[in-house]
Design an enzyme around this catalytic site. Structure first.
Site, PDB file in Angstrom:
ATOM      1  N   GLY A 196      -5.612  -5.342   8.170  1.00  0.00           N
ATOM      2  CA  GLY A 196      -5.211  -6.168   9.311  1.00  0.00           C
ATOM      3  C   GLY A 196      -5.493  -7.640   9.055  1.00  0.00           C
ATOM      4  O   GLY A 196      -6.482  -8.181   9.573  1.00  0.00           O
ATOM      5  N   TYR A 197      -4.670  -8.263   8.244  1.00  0.00           N
ATOM      6  CA  TYR A 197      -4.823  -9.696   7.971  1.00  0.00           C
ATOM      7  C   TYR A 197      -3.707 -10.494   8.677  1.00  0.00           C
ATOM      8  O   TYR A 197      -3.974 -11.339   9.502  1.00  0.00           O
ATOM      9  CB  TYR A 197      -4.740  -9.978   6.457  1.00  0.00           C
ATOM     10  CG  TYR A 197      -5.970  -9.614   5.636  1.00  0.00           C
ATOM     11  CD1 TYR A 197      -7.000  -8.845   6.153  1.00  0.00           C
ATOM     12  CD2 TYR A 197      -6.075 -10.039   4.312  1.00  0.00           C
ATOM     13  CE1 TYR A 197      -8.104  -8.511   5.374  1.00  0.00           C
ATOM     14  CE2 TYR A 197      -7.183  -9.714   3.535  1.00  0.00           C
ATOM     15  CZ  TYR A 197      -8.190  -8.953   4.073  1.00  0.00           C
ATOM     16  OH  TYR A 197      -9.279  -8.633   3.298  1.00  0.00           O
ATOM     17  N   SER A 198      -2.435 -10.223   8.320  1.00  0.00           N
ATOM     18  CA  SER A 198      -1.326 -11.074   8.794  1.00  0.00           C
ATOM     19  C   SER A 198      -1.163 -11.004  10.301  1.00  0.00           C
ATOM     20  O   SER A 198      -1.377  -9.956  10.920  1.00  0.00           O
ATOM     21  CB  SER A 198      -0.011 -10.631   8.144  1.00  0.00           C
ATOM     22  OG  SER A 198      -0.113 -10.662   6.756  1.00  0.00           O
ATOM     23  N   SER A 248       0.839  -2.356   6.950  1.00  0.00           N
ATOM     24  CA  SER A 248       1.356  -1.177   6.236  1.00  0.00           C
ATOM     25  C   SER A 248       0.482   0.034   6.538  1.00  0.00           C
ATOM     26  O   SER A 248      -0.746  -0.030   6.454  1.00  0.00           O
ATOM     27  CB  SER A 248       1.343  -1.414   4.724  1.00  0.00           C
ATOM     28  OG  SER A 248       2.086  -2.554   4.412  1.00  0.00           O
ATOM     29  N   GLU A 290      -8.101  -4.423 -12.973  1.00  0.00           N
ATOM     30  CA  GLU A 290      -6.990  -4.740 -13.851  1.00  0.00           C
ATOM     31  C   GLU A 290      -5.856  -5.280 -12.969  1.00  0.00           C
ATOM     32  O   GLU A 290      -5.460  -4.638 -12.004  1.00  0.00           O
ATOM     33  CB  GLU A 290      -6.609  -3.422 -14.541  1.00  0.00           C
ATOM     34  CG  GLU A 290      -5.712  -3.549 -15.714  1.00  0.00           C
ATOM     35  CD  GLU A 290      -4.268  -3.401 -15.328  1.00  0.00           C
ATOM     36  OE1 GLU A 290      -3.588  -4.437 -15.287  1.00  0.00           O
ATOM     37  OE2 GLU A 290      -3.847  -2.272 -15.054  1.00  0.00           O
ATOM     38  N   THR A 333       4.199 -14.655  -1.109  1.00  0.00           N
ATOM     39  CA  THR A 333       5.636 -14.854  -1.379  1.00  0.00           C
ATOM     40  C   THR A 333       5.868 -15.554  -2.720  1.00  0.00           C
ATOM     41  O   THR A 333       4.952 -16.154  -3.297  1.00  0.00           O
ATOM     42  CB  THR A 333       6.290 -15.719  -0.277  1.00  0.00           C
ATOM     43  OG1 THR A 333       5.736 -17.036  -0.357  1.00  0.00           O
ATOM     44  CG2 THR A 333       6.050 -15.151   1.113  1.00  0.00           C
TER      45      THR A 333
HETATM   46  C1  LIG Z   1       6.242  -4.807   2.343  1.00  0.00           C
HETATM   47  C2  LIG Z   1       5.180  -5.646   3.004  1.00  0.00           C
HETATM   48  C3  LIG Z   1       3.948  -5.104   3.282  1.00  0.00           C
HETATM   49  C4  LIG Z   1       2.968  -5.871   3.902  1.00  0.00           C
HETATM   50  N1  LIG Z   1       1.780  -5.265   4.237  1.00  0.00           N
HETATM   51  C5  LIG Z   1       0.822  -5.988   4.868  1.00  0.00           C
HETATM   52  C6  LIG Z   1      -0.401  -5.364   5.289  1.00  0.00           C
HETATM   53  O1  LIG Z   1      -0.615  -4.172   5.074  1.00  0.00           O
HETATM   54  N2  LIG Z   1      -1.326  -6.105   5.936  1.00  0.00           N
HETATM   55  C7  LIG Z   1      -1.133  -7.433   6.183  1.00  0.00           C
HETATM   56  O2  LIG Z   1      -2.034  -8.049   6.739  1.00  0.00           O
HETATM   57  N3  LIG Z   1       0.030  -8.056   5.827  1.00  0.00           N
HETATM   58  C8  LIG Z   1       1.000  -7.359   5.185  1.00  0.00           C
HETATM   59  N4  LIG Z   1       2.191  -7.958   4.831  1.00  0.00           N
HETATM   60  C9  LIG Z   1       2.424  -9.348   5.229  1.00  0.00           C
HETATM   61  C10 LIG Z   1       2.467 -10.325   4.080  1.00  0.00           C
HETATM   62  O3  LIG Z   1       1.173 -10.571   3.595  1.00  0.00           O
HETATM   63  C11 LIG Z   1       3.126 -11.603   4.622  1.00  0.00           C
HETATM   64  O4  LIG Z   1       4.454 -11.269   4.986  1.00  0.00           O
HETATM   65  C12 LIG Z   1       3.168 -12.704   3.592  1.00  0.00           C
HETATM   66  O5  LIG Z   1       1.871 -13.180   3.329  1.00  0.00           O
HETATM   67  C13 LIG Z   1       4.045 -13.888   4.078  1.00  0.00           C
HETATM   68  O6  LIG Z   1       3.667 -14.303   5.348  1.00  0.00           O
HETATM   69  P1  LIG Z   1       4.730 -14.449   6.529  1.00  0.00           P
HETATM   70  O7  LIG Z   1       5.564 -13.216   6.577  1.00  0.00           O
HETATM   71  O8  LIG Z   1       4.000 -14.847   7.752  1.00  0.00           O
HETATM   72  O9  LIG Z   1       5.700 -15.618   6.070  1.00  0.00           O
HETATM   73  P2  LIG Z   1       5.379 -17.180   6.187  1.00  0.00           P
HETATM   74  O10 LIG Z   1       4.037 -17.475   5.612  1.00  0.00           O
HETATM   75  O11 LIG Z   1       5.658 -17.637   7.574  1.00  0.00           O
HETATM   76  O12 LIG Z   1       6.480 -17.755   5.213  1.00  0.00           O
HETATM   77  C14 LIG Z   1       7.841 -17.968   5.628  1.00  0.00           C
HETATM   78  C15 LIG Z   1       8.568 -18.648   4.476  1.00  0.00           C
HETATM   79  O13 LIG Z   1       7.965 -19.934   4.220  1.00  0.00           O
HETATM   80  C16 LIG Z   1       7.561 -20.015   2.875  1.00  0.00           C
HETATM   81  N5  LIG Z   1       6.295 -20.757   2.778  1.00  0.00           N
HETATM   82  C17 LIG Z   1       5.167 -20.582   3.507  1.00  0.00           C
HETATM   83  N6  LIG Z   1       4.212 -21.441   3.124  1.00  0.00           N
HETATM   84  C18 LIG Z   1       4.735 -22.152   2.096  1.00  0.00           C
HETATM   85  C19 LIG Z   1       4.228 -23.201   1.277  1.00  0.00           C
HETATM   86  N7  LIG Z   1       2.982 -23.661   1.421  1.00  0.00           N
HETATM   87  N8  LIG Z   1       5.059 -23.716   0.321  1.00  0.00           N
HETATM   88  C20 LIG Z   1       6.337 -23.243   0.158  1.00  0.00           C
HETATM   89  N9  LIG Z   1       6.860 -22.260   0.929  1.00  0.00           N
HETATM   90  C21 LIG Z   1       6.080 -21.726   1.877  1.00  0.00           C
HETATM   91  C22 LIG Z   1       7.330 -18.580   2.434  1.00  0.00           C
HETATM   92  O14 LIG Z   1       7.434 -18.459   1.018  1.00  0.00           O
HETATM   93  C23 LIG Z   1       8.445 -17.867   3.164  1.00  0.00           C
HETATM   94  O15 LIG Z   1       9.657 -17.972   2.462  1.00  0.00           O
HETATM   95  C24 LIG Z   1       3.206  -7.225   4.215  1.00  0.00           C
HETATM   96  C25 LIG Z   1       4.449  -7.783   3.923  1.00  0.00           C
HETATM   97  C26 LIG Z   1       5.438  -7.007   3.337  1.00  0.00           C
HETATM   98  C27 LIG Z   1       6.772  -7.637   3.053  1.00  0.00           C
END
Ligand SMILES: Cc1cc2nc3c(=O)[nH]c(=O)nc-3n(C[C@H](O)[C@H](O)[C@H](O)COP(=O)(O)OP(=O)(O)OC[C@H]3O[C@@H](n4cnc5c(N)ncnc54)[C@H](O)[C@@H]3O)c2cc1C
Length: 391
Positions: free
Chosen positions: A129-131, A163, A246, A373
């Site tokens: 539970g991070y995002s 997830s 690893e 990302t």
């Molecule tokens: C399949 C999947 C499983 C996941 N499972 C988990 C989970 O179990 N637990 C959990 O906590 N999270 C989970 N996540 C979430 C994941 O960690 C986030 O989706 C990811 O960190 C991106 O955050 P966001 O979706 O809020 O996008 P945002 O951070 O809002 O980004 C939106 C867009 O802006 C771009 N962007 C953002 N900041 C910058 C920057 N500084 N410079 C350039 N571009 C930037 C990004 O690249 C992206 O294109 C999962 C995501 C996916 C897709």
């Protein structure tokens, strides 16, 4: 970088390979990466898992005293490579790869006793539970609040993209405990029982029509203070804890090559099944993908070599992640191109390759978002790798 095994490594590879050969659960031998093939009966999986656990191979990086195998990164790398080649999965998950190591390093004796054995025995599922809706790449801006009340903390807020939350017994999570502190310094790490009153899990269906992640809501959820991991307000720094893991993505690199082999077999067996299947344009694209898969494997070797030398891979791990995940999308696009309009058929009973190409096309979209990302990885390469200034 030496591509050859030392004598000891060759022995170890032989041991892992013959164990897998003798003990592996039955799988469909269709030539693709594990996620497409591991539709094992759960009893067979449990049996496989128990065999791995008996050798400490569920958590190969954990110290032996905690039920791991205490392996070094090179041994883990060889094991992961052999598992991927044989298309079997290791028995771990978030329990062994993420929260277990964090508890080993930061947990107290009571927490170790309560959680580590249960993780190794496969009795509990964990979710992360991070995002949050407004906090992904900039995770430290998270807003879920935890307020102390007697022996408990009371949690309110929301997580997203969690997830496996719908199957999880426990969540490791971050919540803000000091809203006045600088954003990285007011966050605490909690272990939360998913059966606690006030926790609501709502499914999020992805574009491939799969239920993998969820929204999780917290309404006055009480978490006992004994479930705080590490120090209050120091949670941010626990999130990055790893043992000697690893981090080469070798499993993905092997999986890319196996996907390509699967598609090549399809071309050989179905030359006349569509206008594009056996054309120079498609074959030339596949040749590029094949070379890229070899590059992906080499990038994995770069990462593991750095680790084996006792250094910490940084931008190198980002390059491997970036290249691997973008390659998985390119491979899926090439497969779709090969099928032409037939690529839109997805019914496993009637579609070419049981709908594997369109499934893969949709599923790989998320790979360049999960775990950081592509843009974030490129920022790491630019600033830490190339030494460019921050934008
Ligand atoms: C399949 C999947 C499983 C996941 N499972 C988990 C989970 O179990 N637990 C959990 O906590 N999270 C989970 N996540 C979430 C994941 O960690 C986030 O989706 C990811 O960190 C991106 O955050 P966001 O979706 O809020 O996008 P945002 O951070 O809002 O980004 C939106 C867009 O802006 C771009 N962007 C953002 N900041 C910058 C920057 N500084 N410079 C350039 N571009 C930037 C990004 O690249 C992206 O294109 C999962 C995501 C996916 C897709």
């Amino acid at each position: 970088m030496d591509f050859h095994d030392s004598t000891e490594q060759a022995e170890w590879r032989k041991e892992v390979r013959s164990f897998v050969h003798e003990q592996r659960p039955e799988t469909e031998a269709d030539g693709g990466p594990p996620q497409y093939r591991e539709r094992r009966p759960s009893e067979a999986f449990k049996d496989w898992r128990n065999k791995l656990a008996a050798k400490g191979w569920i958590a190969p990086a954990w110290p032996k005293e905690y039920g791991g195998a205490g392996l070094g990164v090179m041994e883990q790398f060889i094991m992961n490579e052999e598992f991927a080649e044989a298309r079997v999965m290791g028995g771990g998950g978030m329990g062994t790869s993420m929260i277990g190591p964090t508890i080993i390093i930061h947990g107290n004796e009571e927490q170790k006793k309560e959680h580590l054995g249960a993780i190794l025995r496969g009795e509990v599922q964990w979710c992360q539970g991070y995002s949050e809706p407004g906090s992904g790449s900039d995770l430290a801006s998270l807003q879920t609040r935890a307020v102390r009340d007697g022996d408990d903390w009371v949690i309110n807020g929301q997580k997203i993209w969690t997830s496996g939350a719908h199957n999880a017994d426990w969540m490791f999570m971050l919540a803000r405990t000091d809203p006045d502190a600088p954003k990285h310094r007011g966050i605490t790490y909690f272990l939360l029982d998913m059966k606690s009153p006030g926790v609501t899990v709502r499914p999020l269906i992805n574009l491939a029509n799969g239920h993998m992640f969820n929204e999780v809501f917290f309404e006055d959820v009480r978490v006992p203070n004994r479930n705080v991991l590490g120090e209050v307000n120091r949670g941010w720094y626990l999130g990055t804890t790893t043992l000697d893991f690893e981090r080469s993505s070798i499993g993905n690199a092997v999986g890319q090559r196996q996907s390509l082999e699967y598609y090549f077999k399809y071309i050989r067996d179905h030359k006349d099944s569509g206008p594009l299947v056996d054309t120079p344009a498609v074959k030339s694209e596949f040749a590029d993908r094949w070379i890229e898969a070899a590059v992906a494997k080499t990038l994995s070797y770069v990462v593991v070599t750095i680790q084996a030398e006792g250094r910490v891979p940084n931008h190198e791990a980002s390059i491997a992640k970036l290249f691997n995940t973008e390659l998985s999308q390119r491979i899926a696009r090439t497969a779709m191109k090969m099928l032409g309009t037939n690529g839109q058929l997805i019914d496993p009973k009637t579609a070419p390759m049981h709908g594997r190409a369109p499934q893969s096309y949709m599923q790989t979209v998320s790979s360049t978002i999960a775990g950081g990302t592509s843009e974030v990885q490129r920022n790491i390469v630019a600033t830490r790798g190339l030494g460019l200034p921050r934008a």
